[in-house]
Write a protein that holds these residues in place. Sequence first.
Motif: not given
Length: 460
Positions: A369, A386-387, A394, A398, A420, A453, A459
């Motif tokens: 994460l 997310a990546d 993200f 969310h 985030d 998640v 994602r």
Amino acid sequence: MPPLSNVQQRDIDSVFHPYTPLHKLSETGTLVIDHGKGVFIYDTQGNEYIEGMSGLWCAGLGFGDEELIDAATEQLRALPYYHLFAARGTEPAIELAEKLKELAPVPISKVFYTSSGSEANDTQVKLAWYYNNALGRPEKKKIISRQKAYHGVTIMAASLTGLGPNHKGFDLPVDGVLHAECPHFYRNGLEGETEEEFTARMANSLRALIEREGPETIAAMIAEPVMGAGGVIVPPKGYFPAIKPILDEHDIMLIDDEVINGFCRTGNWWGAETHDMVPTTMSVAKQLTSAYAPLGAVMVPDDIYQAFVDYTSRLGTFGHGFTYGGHPLGCALGVKAIEIYQKRDILSHVRALAPLFERRLTGLTEHPLVGEARFSGLVGGLELVADKATKRAFDPSHGVGAKVSSLIEKRGAILRPLGDTIAMCPPMIIKEDELNALFDRLEGALDEAEGWVEKEGLRG
């Protein structure tokens, strides 16, 4: 959700909560804190939490410090209140100003007291305007801040703040405030760009902004050494040495917002020292009293103060001040807090714990994460992504940061989601085992959040 307790319902029925999704309160309830000791706080149900944010970046000496309590009690008995208007003074205000002058990283002549960091930064703008009027430069009034900066919530301080939620719905920012680019290399660096090249680009961008607006219209730039509420953004290598000559060339003051950074937090007395910043003026608050009473201050050099003296000889008086600015209780606590920082050598304690803090924080970048870990002394942040490969964030809807924060709370620790980014700013008195416990609880929350998640398919 379990039914709200009596105290939670009373809270919701009567208290207007800041920085809160007001529309969700009746569902989520509130966490009502009853007491605290050391680095721990306890809610009204008796649950214990490691307070990993020092409240709001401010309770550097933790909770229930008997020396601070005794100092407050003694001052309340002697003089519970007086003001500094009309040439009045008090011993605590004098002594604290003397201590701040001694500690300042640049020559300081006078200390002007406020009740908070927001008021201090608001005052900085008024003083910059007043100064340029005194020098016969009425057009030199714009203030440069930065995207993702946080400087407070009064009308002007919130305008300086470079965060959308502080502007939306409030008709902010006001005219005359400029926002330079955010110097966040992880997020804003170009592909293949080195950190040094990024710094040079940020400096060139600032120069272009100044020249576009006209340096004759710009009074000052305000900056946090480490940007706190914007995501614990640590400046790239050489950032402040790169921008200072540009500001000096155009006769633009550099206001150092030390409200979060000051008093040992970053591994030096001042964030400016840690990050090679040479300010014109300074704002302080929060750890100034370890948050045991509200107090802020503006610190100014002699040439600026003398311009004020000359100008008031023409105007008749200096027409600015706060009822509680220099409150004797706050000043007495400020004196005692600085005494404690010095005699307990809090600075050495921060430096001794900083390698562990860094090791545990950077170790979390292996987590699926976590995109980046940022830190300076005992303040840090984890940016959730997310990546990891592409740094893709993200979707804000969310609420991944908020979810991680709630999971940490269930494990007995308080950290703060800044979007985030999960911010950490533990009391500087924290011990090694307590710091490890804080990170252990964070790791557990991240693991559970990763499962959530994946289950929810967040994602994308």
